[in-house]
Design a protein around this motif. Structure first.
Motif, PDB file in Angstrom:
ATOM      1  N   LEU A 225      67.696  30.020  18.006  1.00  0.00           N
ATOM      2  CA  LEU A 225      67.796  29.564  19.764  1.00  0.00           C
ATOM      3  C   LEU A 225      68.655  29.770  19.633  1.00  0.00           C
ATOM      4  O   LEU A 225      69.224  30.883  20.351  1.00  0.00           O
ATOM      5  CB  LEU A 225      66.845  28.367  20.134  1.00  0.00           C
ATOM      6  CG  LEU A 225      66.910  28.310  21.638  1.00  0.00           C
ATOM      7  CD1 LEU A 225      66.128  29.656  22.159  1.00  0.00           C
ATOM      8  CD2 LEU A 225      66.404  27.044  21.629  1.00  0.00           C
ATOM      9  N   ARG A 226      70.223  29.474  19.757  1.00  0.00           N
ATOM     10  CA  ARG A 226      71.556  29.356  19.489  1.00  0.00           C
ATOM     11  C   ARG A 226      71.956  30.361  19.491  1.00  0.00           C
ATOM     12  O   ARG A 226      72.011  31.195  20.687  1.00  0.00           O
ATOM     13  CB  ARG A 226      72.527  28.739  19.190  1.00  0.00           C
ATOM     14  CG  ARG A 226      73.452  28.022  19.532  1.00  0.00           C
ATOM     15  CD  ARG A 226      74.410  27.443  18.258  1.00  0.00           C
ATOM     16  NE  ARG A 226      73.253  25.931  18.260  1.00  0.00           N
ATOM     17  CZ  ARG A 226      72.544  25.197  17.320  1.00  0.00           C
ATOM     18  NH1 ARG A 226      72.803  26.258  16.053  1.00  0.00           N
ATOM     19  NH2 ARG A 226      72.927  24.193  17.160  1.00  0.00           N
ATOM     20  N   SER A 227      71.774  31.399  18.418  1.00  0.00           N
ATOM     21  CA  SER A 227      72.249  32.306  18.318  1.00  0.00           C
ATOM     22  C   SER A 227      70.893  33.533  19.363  1.00  0.00           C
ATOM     23  O   SER A 227      71.863  34.708  19.998  1.00  0.00           O
ATOM     24  CB  SER A 227      71.559  33.417  17.737  1.00  0.00           C
ATOM     25  OG  SER A 227      71.609  34.767  16.745  1.00  0.00           O
ATOM     26  N   ILE A 228      70.189  33.270  20.177  1.00  0.00           N
ATOM     27  CA  ILE A 228      70.117  33.844  21.059  1.00  0.00           C
ATOM     28  C   ILE A 228      70.634  33.816  22.026  1.00  0.00           C
ATOM     29  O   ILE A 228      70.660  34.841  22.866  1.00  0.00           O
ATOM     30  CB  ILE A 228      68.648  33.699  21.773  1.00  0.00           C
ATOM     31  CG1 ILE A 228      67.174  34.528  20.529  1.00  0.00           C
ATOM     32  CG2 ILE A 228      67.830  34.823  22.893  1.00  0.00           C
ATOM     33  CD1 ILE A 228      65.825  33.622  20.609  1.00  0.00           C
ATOM     34  N   PHE A 229      70.825  32.942  22.795  1.00  0.00           N
ATOM     35  CA  PHE A 229      72.180  32.698  23.201  1.00  0.00           C
ATOM     36  C   PHE A 229      72.913  33.011  23.464  1.00  0.00           C
ATOM     37  O   PHE A 229      74.185  33.562  24.347  1.00  0.00           O
ATOM     38  CB  PHE A 229      72.138  30.953  24.081  1.00  0.00           C
ATOM     39  CG  PHE A 229      70.890  30.759  24.807  1.00  0.00           C
ATOM     40  CD1 PHE A 229      70.987  31.059  26.427  1.00  0.00           C
ATOM     41  CD2 PHE A 229      70.040  29.869  24.117  1.00  0.00           C
ATOM     42  CE1 PHE A 229      69.638  29.648  26.729  1.00  0.00           C
ATOM     43  CE2 PHE A 229      69.149  29.246  24.684  1.00  0.00           C
ATOM     44  CZ  PHE A 229      68.234  29.555  25.971  1.00  0.00           C
ATOM     45  N   GLN A 230      73.431  33.284  22.550  1.00  0.00           N
ATOM     46  CA  GLN A 230      75.005  34.062  22.060  1.00  0.00           C
ATOM     47  C   GLN A 230      75.133  34.958  22.441  1.00  0.00           C
ATOM     48  O   GLN A 230      75.757  35.946  22.999  1.00  0.00           O
ATOM     49  CB  GLN A 230      75.712  33.514  20.951  1.00  0.00           C
ATOM     50  CG  GLN A 230      75.995  32.018  20.347  1.00  0.00           C
ATOM     51  CD  GLN A 230      75.963  31.559  18.925  1.00  0.00           C
ATOM     52  OE1 GLN A 230      75.771  32.265  18.463  1.00  0.00           O
ATOM     53  NE2 GLN A 230      76.905  30.575  18.952  1.00  0.00           N
ATOM     54  N   HIS A 231      73.882  36.183  21.980  1.00  0.00           N
ATOM     55  CA  HIS A 231      73.746  37.138  22.390  1.00  0.00           C
ATOM     56  C   HIS A 231      73.674  37.698  23.738  1.00  0.00           C
ATOM     57  O   HIS A 231      74.468  39.070  24.087  1.00  0.00           O
ATOM     58  CB  HIS A 231      72.710  37.596  21.422  1.00  0.00           C
ATOM     59  CG  HIS A 231      72.643  37.910  20.181  1.00  0.00           C
ATOM     60  ND1 HIS A 231      72.155  37.406  19.442  1.00  0.00           N
ATOM     61  CD2 HIS A 231      73.652  38.670  19.212  1.00  0.00           C
ATOM     62  CE1 HIS A 231      73.180  37.985  17.702  1.00  0.00           C
ATOM     63  NE2 HIS A 231      73.619  38.946  17.689  1.00  0.00           N
ATOM     64  N   LEU A 232      72.947  36.685  24.562  1.00  0.00           N
ATOM     65  CA  LEU A 232      72.898  36.649  25.946  1.00  0.00           C
ATOM     66  C   LEU A 232      74.782  37.027  26.991  1.00  0.00           C
ATOM     67  O   LEU A 232      74.319  37.709  27.751  1.00  0.00           O
ATOM     68  CB  LEU A 232      71.963  36.004  26.525  1.00  0.00           C
ATOM     69  CG  LEU A 232      70.421  36.525  26.613  1.00  0.00           C
ATOM     70  CD1 LEU A 232      70.343  34.647  26.333  1.00  0.00           C
ATOM     71  CD2 LEU A 232      69.745  37.518  26.718  1.00  0.00           C
ATOM     72  N   LEU A 233      75.405  36.347  25.849  1.00  0.00           N
ATOM     73  CA  LEU A 233      76.486  36.477  26.603  1.00  0.00           C
ATOM     74  C   LEU A 233      77.791  37.178  26.587  1.00  0.00           C
ATOM     75  O   LEU A 233      78.590  37.679  27.371  1.00  0.00           O
ATOM     76  CB  LEU A 233      77.249  35.241  26.010  1.00  0.00           C
ATOM     77  CG  LEU A 233      77.376  34.092  25.834  1.00  0.00           C
ATOM     78  CD1 LEU A 233      77.847  33.232  25.353  1.00  0.00           C
ATOM     79  CD2 LEU A 233      77.233  33.634  27.586  1.00  0.00           C
ATOM     80  N   ILE A 234      77.722  38.567  25.223  1.00  0.00           N
ATOM     81  CA  ILE A 234      77.532  39.565  26.077  1.00  0.00           C
ATOM     82  C   ILE A 234      77.268  40.658  26.546  1.00  0.00           C
ATOM     83  O   ILE A 234      78.291  41.084  27.637  1.00  0.00           O
ATOM     84  CB  ILE A 234      76.870  40.515  24.450  1.00  0.00           C
ATOM     85  CG1 ILE A 234      77.709  39.905  22.765  1.00  0.00           C
ATOM     86  CG2 ILE A 234      77.772  42.246  23.852  1.00  0.00           C
ATOM     87  CD1 ILE A 234      76.915  40.363  21.393  1.00  0.00           C
ATOM     88  N   PRO A 235      75.802  40.740  26.886  1.00  0.00           N
ATOM     89  CA  PRO A 235      76.363  41.565  27.946  1.00  0.00           C
ATOM     90  C   PRO A 235      76.547  40.609  29.206  1.00  0.00           C
ATOM     91  O   PRO A 235      76.976  41.426  30.758  1.00  0.00           O
ATOM     92  CB  PRO A 235      74.418  42.003  28.469  1.00  0.00           C
ATOM     93  CG  PRO A 235      74.005  41.457  27.542  1.00  0.00           C
ATOM     94  CD  PRO A 235      74.823  40.232  26.880  1.00  0.00           C
ATOM     95  N   ALA A 236      76.579  39.796  29.644  1.00  0.00           N
ATOM     96  CA  ALA A 236      76.441  38.678  30.838  1.00  0.00           C
ATOM     97  C   ALA A 236      79.059  38.896  30.753  1.00  0.00           C
ATOM     98  O   ALA A 236      78.232  39.521  31.675  1.00  0.00           O
ATOM     99  CB  ALA A 236      76.684  37.353  31.084  1.00  0.00           C
ATOM    100  N   ARG A 237      78.841  38.999  30.312  1.00  0.00           N
ATOM    101  CA  ARG A 237      80.349  39.550  30.138  1.00  0.00           C
ATOM    102  C   ARG A 237      81.191  40.894  30.376  1.00  0.00           C
ATOM    103  O   ARG A 237      82.015  41.321  31.111  1.00  0.00           O
ATOM    104  CB  ARG A 237      80.980  38.645  29.125  1.00  0.00           C
ATOM    105  CG  ARG A 237      80.890  36.612  29.082  1.00  0.00           C
ATOM    106  CD  ARG A 237      81.793  36.696  27.508  1.00  0.00           C
ATOM    107  NE  ARG A 237      81.952  35.249  28.250  1.00  0.00           N
ATOM    108  CZ  ARG A 237      82.600  34.396  28.758  1.00  0.00           C
ATOM    109  NH1 ARG A 237      83.389  35.333  29.605  1.00  0.00           N
ATOM    110  NH2 ARG A 237      82.198  32.876  28.515  1.00  0.00           N
ATOM    111  N   LEU A 238      80.573  41.835  29.863  1.00  0.00           N
ATOM    112  CA  LEU A 238      80.924  42.969  29.333  1.00  0.00           C
ATOM    113  C   LEU A 238      79.795  44.430  30.449  1.00  0.00           C
ATOM    114  O   LEU A 238      80.531  45.441  30.618  1.00  0.00           O
ATOM    115  CB  LEU A 238      80.441  43.527  28.156  1.00  0.00           C
ATOM    116  CG  LEU A 238      81.346  43.198  26.332  1.00  0.00           C
ATOM    117  CD1 LEU A 238      81.049  43.217  25.771  1.00  0.00           C
ATOM    118  CD2 LEU A 238      82.890  42.885  27.320  1.00  0.00           C
ATOM    119  N   SER A 239      78.826  43.753  30.714  1.00  0.00           N
ATOM    120  CA  SER A 239      78.172  45.001  31.653  1.00  0.00           C
ATOM    121  C   SER A 239      78.112  45.254  32.563  1.00  0.00           C
ATOM    122  O   SER A 239      78.647  43.837  33.562  1.00  0.00           O
ATOM    123  CB  SER A 239      76.468  44.771  31.310  1.00  0.00           C
ATOM    124  OG  SER A 239      76.353  44.603  30.394  1.00  0.00           O
ATOM    125  N   ALA A 240      78.892  45.689  33.610  1.00  0.00           N
ATOM    126  CA  ALA A 240      78.252  45.358  35.240  1.00  0.00           C
ATOM    127  C   ALA A 240      77.455  45.411  35.544  1.00  0.00           C
ATOM    128  O   ALA A 240      75.962  44.796  35.222  1.00  0.00           O
ATOM    129  CB  ALA A 240      78.611  47.151  36.048  1.00  0.00           C
TER     130      ALA A 240
END
Length: 362
Positions: A225-240
Protein backbone atom coordinates in the motif's frame (compact mmCIF):
# COMPACT_ATOMS: atom_id res chain seq x y z
CA UNK A 1 -32.42 -30.33 15.06
CA UNK A 2 -31.61 -30.74 18.75
CA UNK A 3 -30.20 -34.21 18.06
CA UNK A 4 -28.05 -32.89 15.20
CA UNK A 5 -26.72 -30.09 17.39
CA UNK A 6 -25.84 -32.59 20.11
CA UNK A 7 -24.28 -35.03 17.63
CA UNK A 8 -22.52 -33.00 14.91
CA UNK A 9 -20.62 -36.12 13.95
CA UNK A 10 -23.78 -37.37 12.22
CA UNK A 11 -23.63 -34.42 9.84
CA UNK A 12 -19.92 -34.99 9.21
CA UNK A 13 -20.56 -38.62 8.27
CA UNK A 14 -23.43 -37.56 6.02
CA UNK A 15 -21.22 -34.95 4.33
CA UNK A 16 -18.81 -37.68 3.20
CA UNK A 17 -21.50 -38.71 0.70
CA UNK A 18 -20.79 -35.48 -1.21
CA UNK A 19 -17.87 -37.45 -2.69
CA UNK A 20 -20.05 -40.48 -3.47
CA UNK A 21 -19.73 -42.11 -6.92
CA UNK A 22 -23.54 -41.99 -7.01
CA UNK A 23 -24.80 -38.61 -8.20
CA UNK A 24 -28.32 -39.12 -6.72
CA UNK A 25 -26.68 -39.80 -3.35
CA UNK A 26 -24.87 -36.48 -3.56
CA UNK A 27 -28.07 -34.73 -4.57
CA UNK A 28 -29.88 -36.16 -1.55
CA UNK A 29 -27.23 -34.81 0.81
CA UNK A 30 -27.26 -31.38 -0.87
CA UNK A 31 -31.08 -31.20 -0.66
CA UNK A 32 -30.96 -32.18 3.02
CA UNK A 33 -28.40 -29.44 3.71
CA UNK A 34 -30.56 -26.98 1.77
CA UNK A 35 -33.69 -27.85 3.77
CA UNK A 36 -31.76 -27.71 7.03
CA UNK A 37 -30.26 -24.30 6.26
CA UNK A 38 -33.49 -22.69 5.06
CA UNK A 39 -36.14 -24.23 7.34
CA UNK A 40 -34.07 -24.12 10.54
CA UNK A 41 -32.29 -20.80 10.08
CA UNK A 42 -30.03 -19.75 11.75
CA UNK A 43 -29.17 -22.95 13.67
CA UNK A 44 -29.42 -25.17 10.61
CA UNK A 45 -27.50 -22.65 8.52
CA UNK A 46 -24.65 -22.54 11.04
CA UNK A 47 -24.67 -26.33 11.32
CA UNK A 48 -24.28 -26.74 7.55
CA UNK A 49 -21.38 -24.24 7.49
CA UNK A 50 -19.65 -26.06 10.37
CA UNK A 51 -20.12 -29.33 8.50
CA UNK A 52 -18.35 -27.94 5.44
CA UNK A 53 -15.52 -26.75 7.68
CA UNK A 54 -15.22 -30.23 9.21
CA UNK A 55 -15.23 -31.72 5.70
CA UNK A 56 -12.41 -29.34 4.77
CA UNK A 57 -10.29 -30.64 7.66
CA UNK A 58 -11.11 -34.27 6.83
CA UNK A 59 -10.25 -33.88 3.14
CA UNK A 60 -7.17 -31.73 3.80
CA UNK A 61 -8.51 -28.85 1.68
CA UNK A 62 -7.42 -25.23 2.05
CA UNK A 63 -11.00 -23.92 1.88
CA UNK A 64 -14.27 -25.21 3.34
CA UNK A 65 -16.19 -25.23 0.05
CA UNK A 66 -13.32 -26.23 -2.29
CA UNK A 67 -14.20 -29.91 -2.68
CA UNK A 68 -17.92 -29.29 -3.10
CA UNK A 69 -17.42 -26.49 -5.65
CA UNK A 70 -14.96 -28.66 -7.57
CA UNK A 71 -17.56 -31.43 -7.67
CA UNK A 72 -20.21 -29.05 -9.02
CA UNK A 73 -17.82 -27.71 -11.66
CA UNK A 74 -16.84 -31.19 -12.83
CA UNK A 75 -20.48 -32.19 -13.28
CA UNK A 76 -21.32 -28.87 -14.97
CA UNK A 77 -18.36 -29.34 -17.29
CA UNK A 78 -19.47 -32.86 -18.23
CA UNK A 79 -16.44 -34.55 -16.71
CA UNK A 80 -18.27 -36.81 -14.25
CA UNK A 81 -17.10 -37.19 -10.69
CA UNK A 82 -13.90 -35.86 -9.17
CA UNK A 83 -11.77 -38.57 -7.65
CA UNK A 84 -13.41 -41.36 -9.67
CA UNK A 85 -12.39 -43.52 -12.57
CA UNK A 86 -14.99 -41.75 -14.70
CA UNK A 87 -13.10 -38.44 -14.58
CA UNK A 88 -9.85 -40.19 -15.45
CA UNK A 89 -11.40 -41.81 -18.51
CA UNK A 90 -13.14 -38.82 -20.06
CA UNK A 91 -12.25 -39.99 -23.55
CA UNK A 92 -14.64 -42.94 -23.07
CA UNK A 93 -17.52 -40.83 -21.82
CA UNK A 94 -19.88 -41.88 -24.62
CA UNK A 95 -19.55 -45.50 -23.56
CA UNK A 96 -20.13 -44.89 -19.86
CA UNK A 97 -22.57 -41.95 -20.01
CA UNK A 98 -25.65 -43.95 -19.19
CA UNK A 99 -23.98 -45.85 -16.35
CA UNK A 100 -22.11 -43.02 -14.66
CA UNK A 101 -23.93 -39.80 -15.50
CA UNK A 102 -21.28 -38.23 -17.74
CA UNK A 103 -22.96 -35.97 -20.27
CA UNK A 104 -22.08 -33.86 -23.27
CA UNK A 105 -21.63 -30.37 -21.83
CA UNK A 106 -21.87 -28.89 -25.28
CA UNK A 107 -25.21 -30.48 -26.09
CA UNK A 108 -28.81 -29.43 -25.54
CA UNK A 109 -31.25 -30.03 -22.69
CA UNK A 110 -32.12 -33.47 -23.99
CA UNK A 111 -28.51 -34.66 -23.61
CA UNK A 112 -28.32 -33.69 -19.92
CA UNK A 113 -29.31 -36.65 -17.74
CA UNK A 114 -31.98 -35.97 -15.18
CA UNK A 115 -29.73 -36.73 -12.22
CA UNK A 116 -27.15 -34.22 -13.53
CA UNK A 117 -29.77 -31.50 -13.86
CA UNK A 118 -31.18 -32.22 -10.38
CA UNK A 119 -27.70 -32.17 -8.83
CA UNK A 120 -26.83 -28.83 -10.45
CA UNK A 121 -30.13 -27.21 -9.46
CA UNK A 122 -29.86 -28.43 -5.85
CA UNK A 123 -26.21 -27.41 -5.56
CA UNK A 124 -26.81 -23.94 -6.98
CA UNK A 125 -29.78 -23.48 -4.67
CA UNK A 126 -27.68 -24.52 -1.67
CA UNK A 127 -24.91 -22.04 -2.51
CA UNK A 128 -27.43 -19.32 -3.29
CA UNK A 129 -29.37 -19.62 -0.03
CA UNK A 130 -26.34 -20.18 2.17
CA UNK A 131 -25.22 -16.75 0.94
CA UNK A 132 -28.62 -15.02 0.83
CA UNK A 133 -30.08 -16.06 4.20
CA UNK A 134 -27.93 -13.94 6.58
CA UNK A 135 -29.36 -10.48 7.19
CA UNK A 136 -25.98 -8.76 7.57
CA UNK A 137 -24.63 -7.46 4.26
CA UNK A 138 -20.98 -7.89 5.23
CA UNK A 139 -21.62 -11.51 6.28
CA UNK A 140 -23.30 -12.26 2.94
CA UNK A 141 -20.36 -10.70 1.11
CA UNK A 142 -17.94 -12.75 3.20
CA UNK A 143 -19.75 -16.02 2.46
CA UNK A 144 -19.98 -15.15 -1.23
CA UNK A 145 -16.26 -14.36 -1.35
CA UNK A 146 -15.48 -17.71 0.31
CA UNK A 147 -17.39 -19.52 -2.44
CA UNK A 148 -15.77 -17.42 -5.16
CA UNK A 149 -12.32 -18.06 -3.69
CA UNK A 150 -13.12 -21.79 -3.87
CA UNK A 151 -13.66 -21.53 -7.62
CA UNK A 152 -17.42 -20.87 -7.83
CA UNK A 153 -16.78 -18.12 -10.39
CA UNK A 154 -15.67 -20.84 -12.82
CA UNK A 155 -18.93 -22.70 -12.19
CA UNK A 156 -20.91 -19.56 -13.01
CA UNK A 157 -18.80 -18.95 -16.10
CA UNK A 158 -19.35 -22.52 -17.30
CA UNK A 159 -23.12 -22.44 -16.69
CA UNK A 160 -23.41 -19.11 -18.50
CA UNK A 161 -22.50 -20.96 -21.69
CA UNK A 162 -25.70 -23.04 -21.47
CA UNK A 163 -28.75 -22.20 -23.53
CA UNK A 164 -31.04 -19.80 -21.59
CA UNK A 165 -34.13 -21.36 -23.09
CA UNK A 166 -33.29 -25.01 -22.48
CA UNK A 167 -31.60 -24.57 -19.10
CA UNK A 168 -33.75 -21.83 -17.61
CA UNK A 169 -34.25 -23.75 -14.36
CA UNK A 170 -30.49 -23.85 -13.79
CA UNK A 171 -29.73 -20.32 -14.95
CA UNK A 172 -32.48 -18.90 -12.71
CA UNK A 173 -30.25 -19.65 -9.71
CA UNK A 174 -27.23 -18.18 -11.50
CA UNK A 175 -29.16 -14.98 -12.22
CA UNK A 176 -30.42 -14.73 -8.64
CA UNK A 177 -26.92 -15.29 -7.22
CA UNK A 178 -25.37 -12.58 -9.39
CA UNK A 179 -28.23 -10.12 -8.91
CA UNK A 180 -27.94 -10.44 -5.13
CA UNK A 181 -24.17 -9.96 -5.42
CA UNK A 182 -24.73 -6.69 -7.28
CA UNK A 183 -27.33 -5.56 -4.75
CA UNK A 184 -25.05 -6.35 -1.82
CA UNK A 185 -22.22 -4.46 -3.50
CA UNK A 186 -24.42 -1.42 -4.03
CA UNK A 187 -25.60 -1.57 -0.43
CA UNK A 188 -22.05 -1.91 0.84
CA UNK A 189 -20.81 1.03 -1.23
CA UNK A 190 -23.77 3.15 -0.13
CA UNK A 191 -22.99 2.25 3.47
CA UNK A 192 -19.43 3.44 3.06
CA UNK A 193 -20.60 6.67 1.48
CA UNK A 194 -22.98 7.20 4.41
CA UNK A 195 -20.12 6.93 6.86
CA UNK A 196 -21.24 3.61 8.32
CA UNK A 197 -17.64 2.42 8.33
CA UNK A 198 -16.78 4.60 11.32
CA UNK A 199 -14.99 7.50 9.63
CA UNK A 200 -15.70 10.34 7.25
CA UNK A 201 -15.14 9.13 3.67
CA UNK A 202 -14.72 12.75 2.55
CA UNK A 203 -11.79 13.32 4.92
CA UNK A 204 -8.61 12.37 3.02
CA UNK A 205 -6.58 11.96 6.20
CA UNK A 206 -9.14 9.63 7.78
CA UNK A 207 -9.42 7.58 4.59
CA UNK A 208 -5.64 7.07 4.39
CA UNK A 209 -5.42 6.29 8.13
CA UNK A 210 -8.27 3.78 7.94
CA UNK A 211 -6.67 2.15 4.91
CA UNK A 212 -3.34 1.63 6.66
CA UNK A 213 -5.08 0.50 9.88
CA UNK A 214 -6.79 -2.24 7.88
CA UNK A 215 -3.31 -3.64 7.15
CA UNK A 216 -1.98 -3.27 10.70
CA UNK A 217 -1.47 -7.04 11.00
CA UNK A 218 -0.14 -7.49 7.47
CA UNK A 219 3.35 -6.06 7.03
CA UNK A 220 3.56 -7.12 3.37
CA UNK A 221 0.16 -5.60 2.59
CA UNK A 222 1.11 -2.33 4.32
CA UNK A 223 4.36 -2.26 2.34
CA UNK A 224 2.46 -2.76 -0.94
CA UNK A 225 0.00 0.00 0.00
CA UNK A 226 2.84 2.37 0.84
CA UNK A 227 4.46 1.56 -2.51
CA UNK A 228 1.21 2.46 -4.31
CA UNK A 229 1.14 5.89 -2.65
CA UNK A 230 4.82 6.41 -3.43
CA UNK A 231 4.23 5.65 -7.10
CA UNK A 232 1.28 8.04 -7.17
CA UNK A 233 3.65 10.83 -6.14
CA UNK A 234 5.48 10.55 -9.47
CA UNK A 235 2.65 11.76 -11.75
CA UNK A 236 1.53 14.17 -9.02
CA UNK A 237 4.90 15.97 -9.23
CA UNK A 238 5.99 15.46 -12.83
CA UNK A 239 2.78 15.60 -14.89
CA UNK A 240 0.94 18.72 -15.98
CA UNK A 241 -2.45 19.53 -14.44
CA UNK A 242 -4.85 18.14 -17.11
CA UNK A 243 -2.67 15.10 -17.85
CA UNK A 244 -2.25 14.38 -14.13
CA UNK A 245 -6.01 14.51 -13.59
CA UNK A 246 -6.71 12.18 -16.53
CA UNK A 247 -4.04 9.77 -15.32
CA UNK A 248 -5.59 9.64 -11.84
CA UNK A 249 -9.01 9.17 -13.44
CA UNK A 250 -7.64 6.22 -15.41
CA UNK A 251 -6.06 4.69 -12.26
CA UNK A 252 -9.30 5.20 -10.32
CA UNK A 253 -11.27 3.52 -13.10
CA UNK A 254 -8.99 0.49 -13.12
CA UNK A 255 -9.05 0.14 -9.31
CA UNK A 256 -12.85 0.43 -9.26
CA UNK A 257 -13.18 -2.24 -11.94
CA UNK A 258 -10.83 -4.56 -10.07
CA UNK A 259 -12.44 -4.13 -6.64
CA UNK A 260 -16.03 -4.22 -7.89
CA UNK A 261 -15.56 -6.68 -10.76
CA UNK A 262 -18.90 -8.20 -11.87
CA UNK A 263 -20.73 -6.53 -8.99
CA UNK A 264 -22.87 -3.99 -10.82
CA UNK A 265 -20.53 -1.56 -12.53
CA UNK A 266 -21.76 -0.37 -15.89
CA UNK A 267 -18.47 -1.38 -17.53
CA UNK A 268 -16.64 -3.90 -15.40
CA UNK A 269 -13.13 -5.35 -15.59
CA UNK A 270 -14.17 -8.44 -17.58
CA UNK A 271 -15.95 -6.39 -20.23
CA UNK A 272 -12.91 -4.12 -20.59
CA UNK A 273 -10.02 -6.59 -20.44
CA UNK A 274 -11.73 -9.89 -21.34
CA UNK A 275 -10.39 -11.66 -18.25
CA UNK A 276 -11.95 -11.97 -14.77
CA UNK A 277 -10.08 -10.47 -11.83
CA UNK A 278 -10.47 -13.82 -10.05
CA UNK A 279 -8.47 -15.50 -12.84
CA UNK A 280 -5.69 -12.93 -12.48
CA UNK A 281 -5.59 -13.29 -8.69
CA UNK A 282 -5.62 -17.07 -8.92
CA UNK A 283 -2.83 -16.83 -11.48
CA UNK A 284 -0.77 -14.64 -9.14
CA UNK A 285 -1.36 -17.08 -6.29
CA UNK A 286 -0.31 -19.92 -8.58
CA UNK A 287 2.84 -17.99 -9.55
CA UNK A 288 3.69 -17.60 -5.86
CA UNK A 289 3.12 -21.30 -5.36
CA UNK A 290 5.29 -22.14 -8.36
CA UNK A 291 8.01 -19.80 -7.10
CA UNK A 292 7.91 -21.49 -3.69
CA UNK A 293 8.10 -24.88 -5.43
CA UNK A 294 11.04 -23.67 -7.51
CA UNK A 295 12.87 -22.56 -4.37
CA UNK A 296 12.15 -25.90 -2.75
CA UNK A 297 13.48 -27.68 -5.83
CA UNK A 298 16.65 -25.56 -5.69
CA UNK A 299 17.09 -26.46 -2.02
CA UNK A 300 16.46 -30.11 -2.84
CA UNK A 301 18.99 -29.92 -5.69
CA UNK A 302 21.58 -28.38 -3.39
CA UNK A 303 20.90 -31.05 -0.80
CA UNK A 304 21.22 -33.78 -3.43
CA UNK A 305 24.52 -32.26 -4.56
CA UNK A 306 25.72 -32.25 -0.96
CA UNK A 307 24.63 -35.87 -0.53
CA UNK A 308 26.36 -36.82 -3.79
CA UNK A 309 29.57 -35.14 -2.59
CA UNK A 310 29.24 -36.92 0.75
CA UNK A 311 28.71 -40.20 -1.12
CA UNK A 312 31.87 -39.63 -3.17
CA UNK A 313 33.80 -38.80 0.01
CA UNK A 314 32.57 -41.98 1.67
CA UNK A 315 33.45 -43.99 -1.44
CA UNK A 316 36.97 -42.50 -1.43
CA UNK A 317 37.36 -43.29 2.26
CA UNK A 318 36.02 -46.78 1.64
CA UNK A 319 38.48 -47.32 -1.21
CA UNK A 320 41.33 -46.08 0.99
CA UNK A 321 40.18 -48.38 3.77
CA UNK A 322 40.03 -51.32 1.38
CA UNK A 323 43.52 -50.50 0.13
CA UNK A 324 44.82 -50.25 3.69
CA UNK A 325 43.08 -53.48 4.61
CA UNK A 326 44.63 -55.21 1.61
CA UNK A 327 48.07 -53.96 2.70
CA UNK A 328 47.53 -55.25 6.23
CA UNK A 329 46.38 -58.58 4.84
CA UNK A 330 49.55 -58.78 2.74
CA UNK A 331 51.67 -57.97 5.80
CA UNK A 332 49.80 -60.59 7.82
CA UNK A 333 50.31 -63.17 5.09
CA UNK A 334 54.02 -62.33 4.95
CA UNK A 335 54.40 -62.51 8.73
CA UNK A 336 52.51 -65.81 8.77
CA UNK A 337 54.85 -67.22 6.14
CA UNK A 338 57.87 -66.02 8.14
CA UNK A 339 56.50 -67.61 11.31
CA UNK A 340 55.89 -70.84 9.43
CA UNK A 341 59.49 -70.80 8.17
CA UNK A 342 60.74 -70.14 11.69
CA UNK A 343 58.62 -73.01 13.00
CA UNK A 344 60.04 -75.40 10.39
CA UNK A 345 63.61 -74.38 11.30
CA UNK A 346 62.76 -74.72 14.98
CA UNK A 347 61.39 -78.22 14.40
CA UNK A 348 64.53 -79.15 12.47
CA UNK A 349 66.68 -77.75 15.30
CA UNK A 350 64.74 -79.76 17.92
CA UNK A 351 65.03 -82.92 15.84
CA UNK A 352 68.79 -82.47 15.52
CA UNK A 353 69.13 -81.72 19.21
CA UNK A 354 67.19 -84.86 20.10
CA UNK A 355 69.41 -86.86 17.76
CA UNK A 356 72.59 -85.54 19.48
CA UNK A 357 71.18 -86.35 22.92
CA UNK A 358 70.42 -89.90 21.78
CA UNK A 359 73.99 -90.40 20.50
CA UNK A 360 75.45 -89.11 23.76
CA UNK A 361 73.24 -91.45 25.75
CA UNK A 362 74.59 -94.47 23.98
Amino acid sequence: MASLLQHPGWMNVLALSLDSPSLPARTSVVEFFLALATVSYPLGHNLVLRTFEALRDTAGEDRAFAGFVRSVYDVADGRGFFGSATAAAGHRKDAVAAAHGVWDAGGDAQTMPRDVREFLISSLALVRYLVELPEQTDYRIELRNRFMASGFSFVLQRLRSLSPREFADILAHVDAFEERARADCDEFVEGLAAGLCGFDMNDSGQVVSALFESFADDANGASMLRSIFQHLLIPARLSAGPVRTKLLFFIDRIISQIVLDRKGLEVDFVATYQVPVDDILLGLVELDRLDATRKELLKTGQRLAELAAEKRRIERNHAALLERTAGLENQLTQRTAELESSRVLFDQYRARQDSIFDELSQ
